[in-house]
Design a protein around this motif. Structure first.
Motif, PDB file in Angstrom:
ATOM      1  N   PHE A  99      28.396 -25.211  30.183  1.00  0.00           N
ATOM      2  CA  PHE A  99      29.654 -25.955  30.347  1.00  0.00           C
ATOM      3  C   PHE A  99      30.532 -25.360  31.446  1.00  0.00           C
ATOM      4  CE2 PHE A  99      28.384 -27.104  25.997  1.00  0.00           C
ATOM      5  CZ  PHE A  99      28.381 -28.484  26.148  1.00  0.00           C
ATOM      6  N   GLU A 100      30.502 -24.016  31.593  1.00  0.00           N
ATOM      7  CA  GLU A 100      31.241 -23.396  32.690  1.00  0.00           C
ATOM      8  C   GLU A 100      30.648 -23.798  34.030  1.00  0.00           C
ATOM      9  OE1 GLU A 100      32.781 -19.341  32.547  1.00  0.00           O
ATOM     10  OE2 GLU A 100      31.841 -19.167  30.573  1.00  0.00           O
ATOM     11  N   LYS A 101      29.312 -23.853  34.106  1.00  0.00           N
ATOM     12  CA  LYS A 101      28.663 -24.258  35.354  1.00  0.00           C
ATOM     13  C   LYS A 101      28.982 -25.716  35.685  1.00  0.00           C
ATOM     14  CE  LYS A 101      24.732 -22.852  36.821  1.00  0.00           C
ATOM     15  NZ  LYS A 101      23.284 -22.657  36.993  1.00  0.00           N
ATOM     16  N   GLU A 102      29.029 -26.565  34.672  1.00  0.00           N
ATOM     17  CA  GLU A 102      29.332 -27.982  34.897  1.00  0.00           C
ATOM     18  C   GLU A 102      30.750 -28.142  35.459  1.00  0.00           C
ATOM     19  OE1 GLU A 102      28.942 -31.948  35.291  1.00  0.00           O
ATOM     20  OE2 GLU A 102      27.337 -30.546  34.772  1.00  0.00           O
ATOM     21  N   LYS A 103      31.705 -27.385  34.924  1.00  0.00           N
ATOM     22  CA  LYS A 103      33.074 -27.441  35.442  1.00  0.00           C
ATOM     23  C   LYS A 103      33.134 -26.989  36.896  1.00  0.00           C
ATOM     24  CE  LYS A 103      35.427 -26.676  31.002  1.00  0.00           C
ATOM     25  NZ  LYS A 103      36.241 -25.713  30.217  1.00  0.00           N
ATOM     26  N   LEU A 104      32.431 -25.895  37.209  1.00  0.00           N
ATOM     27  CA  LEU A 104      32.410 -25.391  38.582  1.00  0.00           C
ATOM     28  C   LEU A 104      31.743 -26.385  39.521  1.00  0.00           C
ATOM     29  CD1 LEU A 104      31.529 -21.652  37.909  1.00  0.00           C
ATOM     30  CD2 LEU A 104      33.620 -22.488  39.007  1.00  0.00           C
ATOM     31  N   PHE A 105      30.672 -27.039  39.047  1.00  0.00           N
ATOM     32  CA  PHE A 105      29.959 -28.033  39.860  1.00  0.00           C
ATOM     33  C   PHE A 105      30.895 -29.173  40.237  1.00  0.00           C
ATOM     34  CE2 PHE A 105      27.009 -31.591  40.557  1.00  0.00           C
ATOM     35  CZ  PHE A 105      26.057 -30.999  41.371  1.00  0.00           C
ATOM     36  N   GLN A 106      31.686 -29.635  39.281  1.00  0.00           N
ATOM     37  CA  GLN A 106      32.623 -30.720  39.555  1.00  0.00           C
ATOM     38  C   GLN A 106      33.738 -30.270  40.503  1.00  0.00           C
ATOM     39  OE1 GLN A 106      31.913 -33.780  38.764  1.00  0.00           O
ATOM     40  NE2 GLN A 106      30.111 -33.066  37.634  1.00  0.00           N
ATOM     41  N   LYS A 107      34.184 -29.019  40.382  1.00  0.00           N
ATOM     42  CA  LYS A 107      35.192 -28.489  41.301  1.00  0.00           C
ATOM     43  C   LYS A 107      34.639 -28.413  42.722  1.00  0.00           C
ATOM     44  CE  LYS A 107      37.928 -25.719  38.039  1.00  0.00           C
ATOM     45  NZ  LYS A 107      38.360 -24.349  37.672  1.00  0.00           N
TER      46      LYS A 107
END
Length: 324
Positions: free
Chosen positions: A208-216
């Motif tokens: 979930f942290e990686k998904e947030k960073l990917f969207q950023k």
């Protein structure tokens, strides 16, 4: 007879987006990649023979995709294919992507087959294999490599292997590649075990942290003008999560060692972006380097070779000849 000459760049695989969709024989996982100007020259010529003449580091894969081109696209005739590559296989630079995407582009062009970039990628991902120890084997493929070869620059790929974003990086940036002089390659079995066991465990914890960073990362790219300093900082954080964490720690140690050894070649105190491509052994460092002389350095008890390369713009068709 007709002939075509292709220059095909290679890639650095910065990180995987979702290891849960990344497995042997199944394309997916996505991530971020950078196209660099370590070009492979590919010469393809139609010949009046009843057999192929192939000179390539991975001849079995080339023959395999020629068979598939005949099966799926009904290409005719036979071909001389000459591949001139300085990329060592299994060093983290995507040599199979480089060669096969280049050959596919050449064959589609020679046979006047109308196909877009997505069509080329879909065909490649459907059948992708690698050559290992004289045999064709299932391999890991995120979709990052083939998109890097076609598009150039930096590509951001979703977990299904589709192009999410493409970035033209500033031409002032160079890439410093660092590799051990004596390379110890992983067997396909050990590579599989490492990625499936350790990698997926880390990825599950940090998904979930990686998904947030990917969207950023996508948001920074979509906002003009691109803030490259912020983009690179987000990518560094992205590498420090999930399956690439251990490789990123290794790259960080190598980076600190390089700073001590390489002040005289213009390495700044803060590299814009760094990491290890795939599982290595290639470390990469992106910056506006002042000097471009390749050197040998010692880190720990290993000798490393360095190479400065430019960023690539994608695959190039530089010469087409029709000969009577």
């Amino acid at each position: 007879m007709s002939r075509i000459i292709i220059y095909s760049p290679c890639r650095l695989h910065v990180s995987v987006k979702d290891m849960r969709k990344f497995d042997l024989g199944h394309a997916g996982g996505g991530g971020i990649g950078i196209s660099i100007a370590n070009y492979t020259k590919i010469v393809i010529q139609m010949i009046e023979k009843n057999y192929e003449v192939i000179s390539s580091p991975n001849k079995l894969v080339v023959e395999y995709f020629l068979f598939l081109m005949r099966k799926d696209f009904h290409i005719k005739g036979h071909y001389s294919i000459n591949v001139q590559s300085n990329i060592m296989p299994h060093t983290g630079q995507g040599s199979t992507n480089t060669i096969i995407i280049g050959i596919l582009v050449g064959l589609f062009h020679l046979n006047n087959i109308q196909i877009n970039e997505q069509g080329i990628i879909d065909f490649y991902l459907k059948y992708v294999k690698e050559e290992y120890a004289g045999r064709l084997v299932e391999c890991f493929e995120t979709g990052v490599g083939p998109w890097c070869v076609l598009k150039g620059g930096m590509v951001v790929i979703d977990e299904y292997g589709n192009l999410a974003e493409m970035v033209s990086l500033p031409s002032t940036y160079m890439v410093l590649l660092v590799q051990p002089k004596l390379q110890k390659k992983l067997t396909i079995e050990k590579e599989s075990a490492l990625l499936n066991q350790q990698g997926k465990l880390y990825d599950g914890l940090d998904y979930f942290e990686k998904e947030k960073l990917f969207q950023k990362i996508k948001c920074v790219i979509e906002k003009e003008p691109i803030n490259f300093q912020r983009l690179f900082k987000l990518i560094l954080r992205f590498q420090d999560k999930g399956s690439k964490k251990q490789e990123f720690i290794s790259a960080n140690k190598a980076y600190n060692g390089l700073l001590k050894k390489c002040q005289h070649i213009g390495m700044q105190e803060k590299i814009q972006l760094y990491g290890i491509s795939s599982l290595g052994p290639t470390y990469f460092y992106v910056d506006e380097f002042d000097k471009l002389s390749d050197i040998s350095i010692e880190l720990g008890n290993k000798i490393f070779t360095t190479q400065f390369v430019k960023l690539a713009k994608g695959i190039e068709i530089v010469n087409t000849e029709n000969m009577l």
